[in-house]
Motif scaffolding. Structure first.
Motif, PDB file in Angstrom:
ATOM      1  N   HIS A  92       0.846  -1.187   0.000  1.00 41.00           N
ATOM      2  CA  HIS A  92       0.000   0.000   0.000  1.00 41.00           C
ATOM      3  C   HIS A  92       0.883   1.238   0.000  1.00 41.00           C
ATOM      4  O   HIS A  92       1.617   1.478   0.952  1.00 41.00           O
ATOM      5  CB  HIS A  92      -0.915   0.013   1.226  1.00 41.00           C
ATOM      6  CG  HIS A  92      -1.845  -1.150   1.255  1.00 41.00           C
ATOM      7  ND1 HIS A  92      -3.049  -1.152   0.608  1.00 41.00           N
ATOM      8  CD2 HIS A  92      -1.732  -2.377   1.817  1.00 41.00           C
ATOM      9  CE1 HIS A  92      -3.630  -2.319   0.778  1.00 41.00           C
ATOM     10  NE2 HIS A  92      -2.854  -3.079   1.517  1.00 41.00           N
ATOM     11  N   GLU A  96      -4.175   3.392   3.512  1.00 50.69           N
ATOM     12  CA  GLU A  96      -5.577   3.007   3.556  1.00 50.69           C
ATOM     13  C   GLU A  96      -5.753   1.553   3.947  1.00 50.69           C
ATOM     14  O   GLU A  96      -6.787   0.966   3.704  1.00 50.69           O
ATOM     15  CB  GLU A  96      -6.210   3.238   2.183  1.00 50.69           C
ATOM     16  CG  GLU A  96      -6.197   4.673   1.741  1.00 50.69           C
ATOM     17  CD  GLU A  96      -6.756   4.848   0.342  1.00 50.69           C
ATOM     18  OE1 GLU A  96      -7.044   3.825  -0.319  1.00 50.69           O
ATOM     19  OE2 GLU A  96      -6.903   5.982  -0.070  1.00 50.69           O
ATOM     20  N   PRO A 110     -15.869   2.986  -0.670  1.00 54.66           N
ATOM     21  CA  PRO A 110     -15.760   4.362  -1.171  1.00 54.66           C
ATOM     22  C   PRO A 110     -15.127   5.271  -0.115  1.00 54.66           C
ATOM     23  O   PRO A 110     -15.296   5.069   1.093  1.00 54.66           O
ATOM     24  CB  PRO A 110     -17.218   4.768  -1.422  1.00 54.66           C
ATOM     25  CG  PRO A 110     -18.009   3.509  -1.396  1.00 54.66           C
ATOM     26  CD  PRO A 110     -17.224   2.499  -0.621  1.00 54.66           C
ATOM     27  N   ARG A 111     -14.416   6.276  -0.591  1.00 58.38           N
ATOM     28  CA  ARG A 111     -13.718   7.187   0.334  1.00 58.38           C
ATOM     29  C   ARG A 111     -14.674   7.866   1.307  1.00 58.38           C
ATOM     30  O   ARG A 111     -14.316   8.106   2.447  1.00 58.38           O
ATOM     31  CB  ARG A 111     -12.911   8.217  -0.437  1.00 58.38           C
ATOM     32  CG  ARG A 111     -11.675   7.630  -1.055  1.00 58.38           C
ATOM     33  CD  ARG A 111     -10.732   8.768  -1.475  1.00 58.38           C
ATOM     34  NE  ARG A 111      -9.589   8.230  -2.166  1.00 58.38           N
ATOM     35  CZ  ARG A 111      -8.443   7.949  -1.581  1.00 58.38           C
ATOM     36  NH1 ARG A 111      -8.289   8.144  -0.306  1.00 58.38           N
ATOM     37  NH2 ARG A 111      -7.439   7.463  -2.277  1.00 58.38           N
ATOM     38  N   TRP A 112     -15.889   8.186   0.875  1.00 57.44           N
ATOM     39  CA  TRP A 112     -16.807   8.875   1.775  1.00 57.44           C
ATOM     40  C   TRP A 112     -17.151   7.997   2.974  1.00 57.44           C
ATOM     41  O   TRP A 112     -17.325   8.481   4.088  1.00 57.44           O
ATOM     42  CB  TRP A 112     -18.054   9.371   1.039  1.00 57.44           C
ATOM     43  CG  TRP A 112     -18.982   8.301   0.519  1.00 57.44           C
ATOM     44  CD1 TRP A 112     -18.950   7.729  -0.720  1.00 57.44           C
ATOM     45  CD2 TRP A 112     -20.078   7.698   1.216  1.00 57.44           C
ATOM     46  NE1 TRP A 112     -19.957   6.795  -0.842  1.00 57.44           N
ATOM     47  CE2 TRP A 112     -20.670   6.762   0.326  1.00 57.44           C
ATOM     48  CE3 TRP A 112     -20.614   7.852   2.483  1.00 57.44           C
ATOM     49  CZ2 TRP A 112     -21.762   5.989   0.679  1.00 57.44           C
ATOM     50  CZ3 TRP A 112     -21.710   7.086   2.837  1.00 57.44           C
ATOM     51  CH2 TRP A 112     -22.270   6.169   1.937  1.00 57.44           C
ATOM     52  N   LYS A 113     -17.197   6.662   2.774  1.00 55.69           N
ATOM     53  CA  LYS A 113     -17.437   5.761   3.899  1.00 55.69           C
ATOM     54  C   LYS A 113     -16.199   5.697   4.803  1.00 55.69           C
ATOM     55  O   LYS A 113     -16.322   5.633   6.026  1.00 55.69           O
ATOM     56  CB  LYS A 113     -17.799   4.360   3.401  1.00 55.69           C
ATOM     57  CG  LYS A 113     -19.181   4.269   2.792  1.00 55.69           C
ATOM     58  CD  LYS A 113     -19.514   2.840   2.413  1.00 55.69           C
ATOM     59  CE  LYS A 113     -20.921   2.719   1.881  1.00 55.69           C
ATOM     60  NZ  LYS A 113     -21.267   1.312   1.583  1.00 55.69           N
ATOM     61  N   GLN A 114     -15.017   5.725   4.202  1.00 54.35           N
ATOM     62  CA  GLN A 114     -13.782   5.736   4.985  1.00 54.35           C
ATOM     63  C   GLN A 114     -13.727   6.990   5.855  1.00 54.35           C
ATOM     64  O   GLN A 114     -13.333   6.939   7.021  1.00 54.35           O
ATOM     65  CB  GLN A 114     -12.569   5.673   4.062  1.00 54.35           C
ATOM     66  CG  GLN A 114     -12.457   4.391   3.279  1.00 54.35           C
ATOM     67  CD  GLN A 114     -11.281   4.383   2.316  1.00 54.35           C
ATOM     68  OE1 GLN A 114     -10.252   4.996   2.580  1.00 54.35           O
ATOM     69  NE2 GLN A 114     -11.426   3.679   1.206  1.00 54.35           N
ATOM     70  N   VAL A 115     -14.136   8.123   5.274  1.00 57.86           N
ATOM     71  CA  VAL A 115     -14.143   9.392   6.015  1.00 57.86           C
ATOM     72  C   VAL A 115     -15.094   9.310   7.198  1.00 57.86           C
ATOM     73  O   VAL A 115     -14.747   9.714   8.322  1.00 57.86           O
ATOM     74  CB  VAL A 115     -14.522  10.571   5.084  1.00 57.86           C
ATOM     75  CG1 VAL A 115     -14.837  11.825   5.876  1.00 57.86           C
ATOM     76  CG2 VAL A 115     -13.417  10.834   4.079  1.00 57.86           C
ATOM     77  N   THR A 118     -13.632   6.996   9.967  1.00 57.58           N
ATOM     78  CA  THR A 118     -12.483   7.647  10.607  1.00 57.58           C
ATOM     79  C   THR A 118     -12.955   8.786  11.509  1.00 57.58           C
ATOM     80  O   THR A 118     -12.469   8.945  12.630  1.00 57.58           O
ATOM     81  CB  THR A 118     -11.506   8.161   9.531  1.00 57.58           C
ATOM     82  OG1 THR A 118     -11.130   7.067   8.686  1.00 57.58           O
ATOM     83  CG2 THR A 118     -10.268   8.759  10.167  1.00 57.58           C
TER      84      THR A 118
END
Length: 180
Positions: A92, A96, A110-115, A118
């Motif tokens: 990596h 992530e 998706p990044r929005w779910k990661q955001v 977090t």
């Protein structure tokens, strides 16, 4: 050109009758890796006879030097008969890996779910950790100075996020994170 650190995740499943022998080789591997240029640290997580090693190097080239080294090759050759499914690696370049699906070929969430995940982990810590340190800062005022108090608070939050909360929360939200 700037160099960005790289993370390598290695998963090994030791044969049940070979866990102690594998652990001895794993200690040799982590010690040998720590002597290579660019090594920034290693964390080993054990769940029964499954081991996940997270290695960080300053650059992809330095990581590759370690992976191609005769020392690592010899240690992996010694470890392979002790493993159920070989040397499984994930590289990596970004940080992530908390959101990397366990199954190969599956896309990260998706990044929005990661955001969101977090944020849900960090927000309560940002509010709670300074309050937990406050009594000590009152007893030892030199510890409560601007720079030192912020270093201690930030370090506490980072350690809690990396070692305690993110691994658990990503498992807890795995169904939602990986739902398509």
């Amino acid at each position: 050109m700037t160099q960005e650190s790289v993370t390598l995740i290695i998963r090994h499943s030791a044969r049940p009758d070979s866990v102690a022998a594998y652990e001895a080789i794993l200690r040799e591997l982590t010690r040998a890796a720590s002597e290579f240029p660019g090594h920034q640290g290693v964390d080993v997580l054990r769940q029964g006879d499954r081991f996940t090693s997270v290695l960080r190097f300053a650059s992809a080239g330095q990581l590759q030097d370690w992976l191609d080294s005769p020392q690592r090759r010899e240690l992996i050759e010694r470890a392979e008969p002790l493993l159920l499914d070989g040397d499984n690696q994930e590289r990596h370049d970004a940080h992530e890996f908390w959101f990397t699906p366990a199954e190969t070929g599956q896309k990260p969430p998706p990044r929005w779910k990661q955001v969101i995940v977090t944020y849900l982990v960090i927000l309560p810590l940002v509010m709670l950790v300074p309050q937990l340190w406050k009594p000590l800062f009152q007893v030892l005022p030199w510890l409560g100075g601007f720079l030192l108090s912020n270093v201690l608070i930030t370090l506490t939050i980072v350690v809690l996020v990396v070692y305690l909360f993110m691994p658990r929360v990503t498992r807890l939200f795995a169904g939602w994170l990986n739902a398509r």
